[in-house]
Design a protein around this motif. Structure first.
Motif, PDB file in Angstrom:
ATOM      1  N   VAL A 110       0.837  -1.204   0.000  1.00  0.00           N
ATOM      2  CA  VAL A 110       0.000   0.000   0.000  1.00  0.00           C
ATOM      3  C   VAL A 110       0.869   1.251   0.000  1.00  0.00           C
ATOM      4  N   GLN A 111       1.911   1.251   0.813  1.00  0.00           N
ATOM      5  CA  GLN A 111       2.804   2.407   0.867  1.00  0.00           C
ATOM      6  C   GLN A 111       3.484   2.641  -0.484  1.00  0.00           C
ATOM      7  N   THR A 112       3.922   1.560  -1.121  1.00  0.00           N
ATOM      8  CA  THR A 112       4.558   1.681  -2.433  1.00  0.00           C
ATOM      9  C   THR A 112       3.578   2.211  -3.465  1.00  0.00           C
ATOM     10  N   TYR A 113       2.354   1.696  -3.423  1.00  0.00           N
ATOM     11  CA  TYR A 113       1.333   2.116  -4.385  1.00  0.00           C
ATOM     12  C   TYR A 113       1.070   3.617  -4.295  1.00  0.00           C
ATOM     13  N   PHE A 114       0.907   4.126  -3.093  1.00  0.00           N
ATOM     14  CA  PHE A 114       0.621   5.554  -2.939  1.00  0.00           C
ATOM     15  C   PHE A 114       1.841   6.415  -3.253  1.00  0.00           C
ATOM     16  N   CYS A 115       3.034   5.863  -3.117  1.00  0.00           N
ATOM     17  CA  CYS A 115       4.236   6.586  -3.544  1.00  0.00           C
ATOM     18  C   CYS A 115       4.308   6.695  -5.070  1.00  0.00           C
ATOM     19  N   GLN A 116       3.694   5.744  -5.773  1.00  0.00           N
ATOM     20  CA  GLN A 116       3.740   5.768  -7.238  1.00  0.00           C
ATOM     21  C   GLN A 116       2.611   6.582  -7.865  1.00  0.00           C
ATOM     22  N   LEU A 117       1.513   6.758  -7.164  1.00  0.00           N
ATOM     23  CA  LEU A 117       0.351   7.442  -7.738  1.00  0.00           C
ATOM     24  C   LEU A 117       0.675   8.818  -8.340  1.00  0.00           C
ATOM     25  N   PRO A 118       1.407   9.702  -7.633  1.00  0.00           N
ATOM     26  CA  PRO A 118       1.660  11.030  -8.217  1.00  0.00           C
ATOM     27  C   PRO A 118       2.394  10.971  -9.553  1.00  0.00           C
ATOM     28  N   LEU A 119       3.339  10.036  -9.680  1.00  0.00           N
ATOM     29  CA  LEU A 119       4.113   9.939 -10.923  1.00  0.00           C
ATOM     30  C   LEU A 119       3.214   9.634 -12.112  1.00  0.00           C
ATOM     31  N   PHE A 120       2.369   8.609 -11.979  1.00  0.00           N
ATOM     32  CA  PHE A 120       1.552   8.208 -13.120  1.00  0.00           C
ATOM     33  C   PHE A 120       0.342   9.122 -13.323  1.00  0.00           C
ATOM     34  N   ALA A 121      -0.002   9.880 -12.302  1.00  0.00           N
ATOM     35  CA  ALA A 121      -1.026  10.903 -12.484  1.00  0.00           C
ATOM     36  C   ALA A 121      -0.480  12.070 -13.299  1.00  0.00           C
ATOM     37  N   LEU A 122       0.809  12.367 -13.144  1.00  0.00           N
ATOM     38  CA  LEU A 122       1.417  13.520 -13.818  1.00  0.00           C
ATOM     39  C   LEU A 122       1.984  13.190 -15.197  1.00  0.00           C
ATOM     40  N   LEU A 123       2.377  11.934 -15.421  1.00  0.00           N
ATOM     41  CA  LEU A 123       3.133  11.588 -16.628  1.00  0.00           C
ATOM     42  C   LEU A 123       2.391  11.933 -17.914  1.00  0.00           C
ATOM     43  N   GLY A 124       1.144  11.463 -18.043  1.00  0.00           N
ATOM     44  CA  GLY A 124       0.392  11.747 -19.260  1.00  0.00           C
ATOM     45  C   GLY A 124       0.158  13.231 -19.446  1.00  0.00           C
ATOM     46  N   PHE A 125      -0.098  13.946 -18.354  1.00  0.00           N
ATOM     47  CA  PHE A 125      -0.303  15.386 -18.410  1.00  0.00           C
ATOM     48  C   PHE A 125       0.957  16.086 -18.919  1.00  0.00           C
ATOM     49  N   LEU A 126       2.125  15.677 -18.416  1.00  0.00           N
ATOM     50  CA  LEU A 126       3.388  16.256 -18.862  1.00  0.00           C
ATOM     51  C   LEU A 126       3.582  16.055 -20.360  1.00  0.00           C
ATOM     52  N   ILE A 127       3.311  14.840 -20.834  1.00  0.00           N
ATOM     53  CA  ILE A 127       3.512  14.528 -22.252  1.00  0.00           C
ATOM     54  C   ILE A 127       2.582  15.350 -23.135  1.00  0.00           C
ATOM     55  N   ILE A 128       1.313  15.452 -22.743  1.00  0.00           N
ATOM     56  CA  ILE A 128       0.359  16.171 -23.588  1.00  0.00           C
ATOM     57  C   ILE A 128       0.654  17.664 -23.620  1.00  0.00           C
ATOM     58  N   ILE A 129       1.145  18.209 -22.523  1.00  0.00           N
ATOM     59  CA  ILE A 129       1.532  19.623 -22.498  1.00  0.00           C
ATOM     60  C   ILE A 129       2.742  19.855 -23.397  1.00  0.00           C
ATOM     61  N   PHE A 130       3.686  18.916 -23.383  1.00  0.00           N
ATOM     62  CA  PHE A 130       4.842  19.018 -24.275  1.00  0.00           C
ATOM     63  C   PHE A 130       4.413  18.965 -25.733  1.00  0.00           C
ATOM     64  N   MET A 131       3.367  18.178 -26.021  1.00  0.00           N
ATOM     65  CA  MET A 131       2.888  18.052 -27.401  1.00  0.00           C
ATOM     66  C   MET A 131       2.241  19.334 -27.925  1.00  0.00           C
ATOM     67  N   MET A 132       1.949  20.273 -27.054  1.00  0.00           N
ATOM     68  CA  MET A 132       1.495  21.584 -27.520  1.00  0.00           C
ATOM     69  C   MET A 132       2.566  22.236 -28.385  1.00  0.00           C
ATOM     70  N   LYS A 133       3.816  21.893 -28.103  1.00  0.00           N
ATOM     71  CA  LYS A 133       4.940  22.473 -28.843  1.00  0.00           C
ATOM     72  C   LYS A 133       5.634  21.484 -29.778  1.00  0.00           C
ATOM     73  N   TYR A 134       5.513  20.200 -29.472  1.00  0.00           N
ATOM     74  CA  TYR A 134       6.283  19.216 -30.240  1.00  0.00           C
ATOM     75  C   TYR A 134       5.530  17.898 -30.275  1.00  0.00           C
ATOM     76  N   HIS A 135       5.278  17.415 -31.462  1.00  0.00           N
ATOM     77  CA  HIS A 135       4.684  16.084 -31.565  1.00  0.00           C
ATOM     78  C   HIS A 135       5.228  15.350 -32.779  1.00  0.00           C
ATOM     79  N   VAL A 136       4.985  14.047 -32.802  1.00  0.00           N
ATOM     80  CA  VAL A 136       5.553  13.169 -33.827  1.00  0.00           C
ATOM     81  C   VAL A 136       4.442  12.349 -34.454  1.00  0.00           C
ATOM     82  N   ASP A 137       4.510  12.208 -35.758  1.00  0.00           N
ATOM     83  CA  ASP A 137       3.552  11.366 -36.486  1.00  0.00           C
ATOM     84  C   ASP A 137       4.261  10.799 -37.699  1.00  0.00           C
ATOM     85  N   ASN A 138       4.526   9.490 -37.690  1.00  0.00           N
ATOM     86  CA  ASN A 138       5.217   8.863 -38.817  1.00  0.00           C
ATOM     87  C   ASN A 138       4.585   7.500 -39.095  1.00  0.00           C
ATOM     88  N   PRO A 139       4.934   6.862 -40.208  1.00  0.00           N
ATOM     89  CA  PRO A 139       4.293   5.584 -40.565  1.00  0.00           C
ATOM     90  C   PRO A 139       4.431   4.501 -39.498  1.00  0.00           C
TER      91      PRO A 139
END
Length: 421
Positions: A311-340
Motif C-alpha cells: 500500500v505504501q509503495t502504491y501511494f508513492c507511485q500514484l503522483p508519478l503516473f497521475a502527472l506523466l500523461g499530463f506532462l507529455i500532452i503539455i509538451f505536445m502543444m509544442k512538439y509532436h511526432v507522427d510517422n508511418p
C-alpha cells in the motif's frame, strides 16, 4: 575496448536506442522557441501515434524482461519502463472517452455494445481462443479441465499480458455508469478516482499469488498448491494491473478542462512546463523511494504478504503516473511526432500488445530446442529480439483481422453494414 564496442550486445543496445530515439524525430513537428502552438496536438491522429510509440515501448519492455537480456543488461532502461508506456494508453483512453462524450450526440447510447463489447471484450476473447489453440495443439499443455474452463471464461488468465483489457473494461463500465446516471461531473470524477484507488488497494491485499491458501510462506518452501495459486493466474495478481491506471483519470480531467488548461499554458509556457517537469521528476523520486523502502514483492521477505508495504509503495507511485500523461500532452502543444511506424503501431496497439507473449514463447521454444534456422551462436539474442518483434507484428495483424471479421459477422445494422464504433 574496441572489441567491446563491436560486441553484439553493444550493437543491439545502440541500434535499439537509436531506433527508439529516431522515432522521436521522424515526422516531428516542432514549435519550440516559437510563440505559436500546435492546434492538432490532441487530434485523433496524434493520439494514435502516441499510442503507437507506447506500444513499441511495451514490446521492448517485454523483451528486456527475458532472463538472457537481464543477464547481459541489454535494453536495461526498458526493464522497469512498462508502467510508463501503459500509463500513456490509460491517459489516451480517458481523454478519448470524455472528448467523445463532449462532442458526439448520444455518445452513451450503445456504449456498452460499441466501446466495451466490440472494442475490448471481443478482442480479449479472440485472444483467449488463439492462445488456447496455441497451448492445446502447439505446446500441448496438460491442464486440468477446471483450468481450461476458467481460462476460457476469462476468470483466470489464459494470457497474463491480457490484464490491460480487463482493467480497461472495468474503467469503461464505471465511466458509463457514472456519466449515464450522475449529472454532477466532479462526483463522477471522484467515483472513478475512488474505483481506481480501490483496485490498487485490492491488489495490495491480493498480492502476486494466492498467499492465503496453504501454509505460511508456502511459495518459499516449494509446497505444492493448486494451479490457480501460482503467479499471474488470478485477476490483480501484480502491481502492473493497478499502478498506472490513475492516468485514466488524468486523461478524463484534461479532456474536461482542456480549453482552460491550454489557455493557461499559452502564457509563460516554458516556465509552467518546467514546473510540471520538475513536479514529475520529484514524483519519480518518490516512486523510486517507495519501491526501495517498501516494495511490491514483499512476499519474498519471508514475513508473509506484506500488505502494508505494498500500500505504501502504491501511494508513492500514484503522483508519478497521475502527472506523466499530463506532462507529455503539455509538451505536445509544442512538439509532436507522427510517422508511418507510430501510426501503424497505433492502429494495432492492442493486438500487438496481446500477441507479444506468444511471440516470446515461440522464440523461447525454438532457441531452447535449437530449432531456429540461424546457427550463429553469438547472435542469438539479436536474432531473438528481431524475430520477436517481427512475430509480434505478424500475430497482432492476424488477430486484428480475425477480430474485425468476427465483428462484421456479429454486429450488422439493418442495412447490412457494420455498426459504427
Amino acid at each position: 575496448m574496441l572489441k567491446d564496442f563491436f560486441n553484439i550486445w553493444s550493437i543491439l543496445r545502440v541500434a535499439t536506442y537509436y531506433f527508439f530515439f529516431m522515432l522521436l524525430f521522424w515526422g516531428s513537428s516542432s514549435k519550440l522557441g516559437k510563440k505559436d502552438f500546435h492546434k492538432d496536438f490532441c487530434s485523433l491522429d496524434m493520439m494514435k501515434s502516441l499510442r503507437g510509440f507506447a506500444a513499441i515501448g511495451v514490446i521492448l519492455h517485454h523483451i528486456s524482461q527475458e532472463e538472457a537480456f537481464q543477464r547481459s543488461r541489454v535494453l536495461s532502461p526498458f526493464v522497469n519502463a512498462g508502467a510508463f508506456f501503459v500509463a500513456i494508453f490509460f491517459f489516451c483512453s480517458g481523454y478519448g472517452l470524455l472528448k467523445s462524450l463532449n462532442t458526439k450526440e448520444n455518445y452513451l447510447k450503445g456504449f456498452i455494445r460499441n466501446r466495451i463489447v466490440k472494442s475490448i471484450l471481443l478482442p480479449f476473447y479472440v485472444n483467449v481462443i488463439l492462445y488456447a489453440i496455441y497451448y492445446a495443439f502447439v505446446v500441448k499443455v496438460k491442464w486440468p479441465a477446471a483450468q481450461w474452463i476458467c481460462n476460457f471464461t476469462g476468470l483466470t488468465m489464459m494470457n497474463p499480458y491480457a490484464w490491460f483489457p480487463v482493467v480497461l473494461a472495468i474503467l469503461y463500465l464505471v465511466f458509463f455508469l457514472t456519466f449515464r446516471f450522475i449529472k454532477n461531473r466532479p462526483v463522477c470524477f471522484t467515483i472513478i478516482g475512488l474505483v481506481i484507488i480501490g483496485m490498487g488497494i485490492g491488489f495490495c491485499f491480493n498480492g502476486h499469488m494466492a498467499w492465503w491458501h496453504g501454509p505460511k510462506n508456502w511459495w518459499l518452501s516449494g509446497t505444492k498448491v493448486p494451479w490457480w495459486c501460482e503467479q499471474k493466474i488470478l485477476w490483480f495478481n501484480g502491481e502492473w494491473w493497478v499502478n498506472s491506471a490513475i492516468a485514466f483519470l488524468t486523461g478524463l480531467l484534461f479532456a474536461q478542462f482542456e480549453e482552460k488548461i491550454v489557455s493557461w499554458f499559452r502564457r509563460l509556457y516554458a516556465l509552467k512546463f518546467h514546473i510540471v517537469l520538475l513536479l514529475t521528476y520529484l514524483a519519480y523520486l518518490l516512486s523510486n523511494y517507495g519501491q526501495t523502502a517498501f516494495g511490491y514483492w514483499t512476499e519474498y521477505s519471508g514475513k508473509g504478504p506484506g500488505i502494508v508495504s505494498k500500500v505504501q509503495t502504491y501511494f508513492c507511485q500514484l503522483p508519478l503516473f497521475a502527472l506523466l500523461g499530463f506532462l507529455i500532452i503539455i509538451f505536445m502543444m509544442k512538439y509532436h511526432v507522427d510517422n508511418p511506424v507510430t501510426r501503424f503501431f497505433g492502429k494495432f496497439s492492442l493486438d500487438t500488445y496481446l500477441m507479444n507473449l506468444m511471440a516470446l514463447e515461440i522464440m523461447r521454444y525454438l532457441m531452447d530446442n535449437k530449432k531456429f534456422p540461424f546457427k550463429v551462436k553469438n547472435y542469438n539474442l539479436l536474432i531473438f529480439a528481431l524475430t520477436v518483434f517481427a512475430l509480434t507484428i505478424l500475430l497482432g495483424v492476424i488477430e486484428k483481422y480475425i477480430t474485425d471479421g468476427i465483428k462484421k459477422l456479429l454486429f450488422r445494422n439493418k442495412a447490412g453494414k457494420t455498426a459504427s464504433t
